[in-house]
Motif scaffolding. Structure first.
Motif, PDB file in Angstrom:
ATOM      1  N   LYS A 125       0.833  -1.205   0.000  1.00 14.88           N
ATOM      2  CA  LYS A 125       0.000   0.000   0.000  1.00 14.88           C
ATOM      3  C   LYS A 125       0.864   1.249   0.000  1.00 14.88           C
ATOM      4  O   LYS A 125       0.578   2.214  -0.739  1.00 14.88           O
ATOM      5  N   ARG A 127       3.910   1.574  -1.188  1.00 11.43           N
ATOM      6  CA  ARG A 127       4.519   1.723  -2.517  1.00 11.43           C
ATOM      7  C   ARG A 127       3.513   2.259  -3.532  1.00 11.43           C
ATOM      8  O   ARG A 127       3.857   3.077  -4.403  1.00 11.43           O
ATOM      9  N   GLU A 128       2.270   1.826  -3.443  1.00 15.24           N
ATOM     10  CA  GLU A 128       1.223   2.330  -4.335  1.00 15.24           C
ATOM     11  C   GLU A 128       1.012   3.834  -4.127  1.00 15.24           C
ATOM     12  O   GLU A 128       0.881   4.595  -5.100  1.00 15.24           O
ATOM     13  N   LEU A 129       0.969   4.255  -2.872  1.00 15.63           N
ATOM     14  CA  LEU A 129       0.771   5.673  -2.562  1.00 15.63           C
ATOM     15  C   LEU A 129       1.936   6.521  -3.054  1.00 15.63           C
ATOM     16  O   LEU A 129       1.747   7.631  -3.571  1.00 15.63           O
ATOM     17  N   ALA A 131       4.011   5.700  -5.572  1.00 17.05           N
ATOM     18  CA  ALA A 131       4.035   5.669  -7.045  1.00 17.05           C
ATOM     19  C   ALA A 131       2.983   6.589  -7.652  1.00 17.05           C
ATOM     20  O   ALA A 131       3.205   7.208  -8.697  1.00 17.05           O
ATOM     21  N   SER A 132       1.825   6.700  -6.988  1.00 12.61           N
ATOM     22  CA  SER A 132       0.742   7.533  -7.516  1.00 12.61           C
ATOM     23  C   SER A 132       0.901   9.005  -7.165  1.00 12.61           C
ATOM     24  O   SER A 132       0.171   9.852  -7.703  1.00 12.61           O
ATOM     25  N   GLY A 133       1.833   9.308  -6.285  1.00 11.26           N
ATOM     26  CA  GLY A 133       2.014  10.688  -5.854  1.00 11.26           C
ATOM     27  C   GLY A 133       1.050  11.126  -4.762  1.00 11.26           C
ATOM     28  O   GLY A 133       1.047  12.287  -4.363  1.00 11.26           O
ATOM     29  N   GLU A 134       0.247  10.191  -4.263  1.00 13.30           N
ATOM     30  CA  GLU A 134      -0.698  10.531  -3.194  1.00 13.30           C
ATOM     31  C   GLU A 134      -0.003  10.739  -1.855  1.00 13.30           C
ATOM     32  O   GLU A 134      -0.585  11.316  -0.931  1.00 13.30           O
ATOM     33  N   THR A 136       4.211  10.975   0.124  1.00  9.80           N
ATOM     34  CA  THR A 136       5.667  11.010   0.032  1.00  9.80           C
ATOM     35  C   THR A 136       6.232  10.254   1.233  1.00  9.80           C
ATOM     36  O   THR A 136       5.504   9.932   2.186  1.00  9.80           O
TER      37      THR A 136
END
Length: 253
Positions: A125, A127-129, A131-134, A136
């Motif tokens: 989760k 890493r997903e955040l 990668a999406s820029g949601e 840092t």
């Protein structure tokens, strides 16, 4: 060595202490007063009774149904007279013949069976955040929303404590889930530690150095450190030197 569990409870059993700290204090008091020759079975029974006394009799059925509300801790105990090491819950240790090389120590732990699954789910989760820029790295260190996403699953897994894994929480501890090591009369060096060390080494300084490296290379604990791809259910919170409480004891028998 005693490690109080981070509470997932909606309330406190004590007005003055967190649930994990209260359990730690009860265990510590029990150990100080326990007979020198206490056996592992007597220890498990006695420490369970000591913790159970902290619960209101009117709410004992509630705690039976809601393990996440209990005061809970893990501990690792060495009995000098029994020449045994007892691991109850997710603590860790190194054992080696006194004078052996660092790489000759054997590592033992007693992890919760679901811990690695939840840690990897949190890491995915995070890493997903990222990668999406949601999020840092800095924002997740301030507010670990990736951890928050797995908290419901963590609470669900706690329903199996003292069934699938052992802890001290005032309810019967399954003997088969406690690791017991019996030592002969040769000289052994033992290192006991809480799970706040991602890499346990034979000296405190080297264990602290490994922790510092982990914090520098992978402050979110999501497996980004190539030399030690460690994942955990917690990140290094901003401003803290570690991601979890840590205790380290080394001695020779």
């Amino acid at each position: 060595m005693i490690d109080g569990s981070t509470s997932k409870a909606t309330g406190r059993v004590s007005r003055w202490y967190s649930n994990g700290r209260l359990c730690m204090k009860v265990i510590s008091r029990f150990i100080r007063k326990a007979p020198d020759n206490i056996t592992v079975d007597a220890f498990l029974k006695g420490v369970t009774e000591a913790v159970r006394k902290k619960y209101s009799s009117k709410r004992i059925d509630f705690y039976a149904l809601h393990p996440e509300e209990r005061i809970t801790a893990s501990c690792i105990v060495y009995s000098r007279l029994q020449r045994q090491l007892w691991i109850i819950g997710d603590c860790q240790c190194l054992v080696g013949k006194t004078g052996c090389k660092d790489d000759e120590y054997e590592f033992f732990d007693n992890p919760k069976p679901y811990e690695s699954i939840l840690a990897n789910a949190r890491a995915e989760k995070a890493r997903e955040l990222l990668a999406s820029g949601e999020a840092t790295i800095e924002s997740l260190r301030r507010d670990d929303v990736a951890r928050a996403s797995v908290i419901p699953r963590m609470i669900e897994s706690m329903k199996r404590q003292n069934i699938d894994y052992s802890v001290v929480d005032g309810f019967k501890i399954p003997r088969q889930k406690v690791k017991v090591f019996t030592f002969d009369f040769e000289s052994w060096t033992i290192v006991m530690a809480s799970d706040g060390y991602p890499v346990l080494r034979p000296t405190l300084s080297s264990s602290e150095a490994a922790l510092a490296e982990q914090r520098e290379k992978d402050p979110l604990n999501i497996g980004s450190n190539p030399s030690a791809p460690f994942v955990a259910t917690k990140a290094f919170t901003e401003g803290f030197t570690s991601f979890d409480d840590r205790s380290y004891i080394r001695f020779t028998i």
